[in-house]
Motif scaffolding. Structure first.
Motif, short mmCIF file in Angstrom:
data_model
loop_
_atom_site.label_atom_id
_atom_site.label_comp_id
_atom_site.label_asym_id
_atom_site.label_seq_id
_atom_site.Cartn_x
_atom_site.Cartn_y
_atom_site.Cartn_z
N GLN A 179 0.90 -1.26 -0.05
CA GLN A 179 -0.07 -0.01 -0.01
C GLN A 179 0.73 1.29 0.02
O GLN A 179 0.53 2.15 -0.69
N GLU A 183 1.71 4.34 -3.06
CA GLU A 183 1.56 5.64 -2.68
C GLU A 183 0.08 5.62 -2.04
O GLU A 183 -0.61 7.10 -2.24
N GLU A 184 -0.48 4.88 -1.41
CA GLU A 184 -1.93 5.04 -0.96
C GLU A 184 -1.80 5.62 0.25
O GLU A 184 -2.19 5.19 1.53
N THR A 186 -2.88 8.36 1.80
CA THR A 186 -4.23 8.65 2.58
C THR A 186 -4.80 7.60 3.23
O THR A 186 -5.37 7.66 4.73
N SER A 187 -4.97 6.50 2.63
CA SER A 187 -5.60 5.44 3.22
C SER A 187 -4.65 5.06 4.76
O SER A 187 -5.22 4.51 5.51
#
Ligand code: BTN
Length: 246
Positions: A179, A183-184, A186-187
């Motif tokens: 993840q 570059e996720e 925000t999650s």
């Protein structure tokens, strides 16, 4: 699978983090390599503390990472991802756990895992990361003066196979690391914040001015803790600037 495809096991070591750092200086270690031991002669905790773990009872590991895509200013994302991976693993066995900022893993008011992340930064990039994890699995009695240790066995009454656990843990952290690679961010930040120990609960803390009551409202992008003391009055803390009164 990046994390856990190469597990190097040693019966005992001074510290998996120290050993991993030495190996990184001398050898080519594949990303995701895990150094595991049954016993540490000088296990290191946060802020110069030691880490207690009975021989052969718990998971004591260091994961080697090369998170080149992470700007050193955003290095707390690595800590968040590892914390989330441990919680994902634990949720297979217990209903809830939380993350006591910055990266202690709690069940209720007790600590089940500690994380010691050591990043080597060169100029504007992270050269390597050693993510050390001590996860209490089968230990039932703790001798040090750590205030609130707990293990999976103490919580469930069951004995766990460390070999199965390490593969499950590696796979859970691997998902979170992917993840991060995708570059996720925000999650990762949202998931981390939602699991914060004492999130939105009015509780007691100590800072340099003394004891106060406040509630954790969030963590900043660079990993600082935001505590609201009164409506609109928010203090921002770096590691070691605030103590949770337990
Ligand atoms: C903490 O104080 O909460 C962090 C504890 C981290 C302990 C782990 S055990 C494996 C790795 N090797 C070490 O020497 N420390 C970390």
């Amino acid at each position: 699978m990046i994390i856990g495809s190469n597990i190097l096991f040693y019966e005992n070591l001074p510290s998996t983090n120290i050993f991993a750092s030495q190996q990184l200086k001398n050898n080519e270690l594949r990303e995701g390599t895990i150094i595991q031991t049954n016993y540490q002669l000088a296990g290191r905790g946060q802020a110069g503390n030691t880490w207690e773990s009975e021989d052969g009872k718990n998971l004591l590991i260091s994961i080697i990472l090369f998170p080149e895509m992470i700007n050193p200013a955003d290095q707390f994302l690595i800590s968040m991802s590892v914390s989330l991976g441990i919680c994902d693993f634990l949720k297979g066995y217990i209903p809830v756990c939380s993350i006591k900022w910055p990266n202690d893993i709690y069940v209720g008011n007790d600590k089940i895992a500690g994380i010691l992340i050591e990043n080597t930064i060169m100029g504007d990039h992270i050269e390597n990361t050693v993510a050390g994890i001590g996860l209490n699995i089968n230990q039932e009695k703790f001798l040090s003066d750590a205030p609130n240790p707990v293990s999976l066995k103490m919580l469930t009454g069951l004995n766990f196979d460390l070999n199965i656990c390490i593969h499950q843990l590696a796979s859970a952290i691997d998902c979170r690391y992917k993840q991060l690679l995708a570059e996720e961010f925000t999650s990762i930040r949202n998931d981390y914040t939602s699991l914060l120990y004492r999130l939105n609960e009015w509780s007691d803390y100590n800072d340099s001015a003394g004891k106060f009551t406040g509630r954790i409202i969030s963590v900043s992008e660079n990993g600082k803790l935001l505590i609201e003391k009164k409506p609109g009055n928010i203090s921002v803390y770096s590691f070691k600037e605030v103590d949770f009164i337990l």
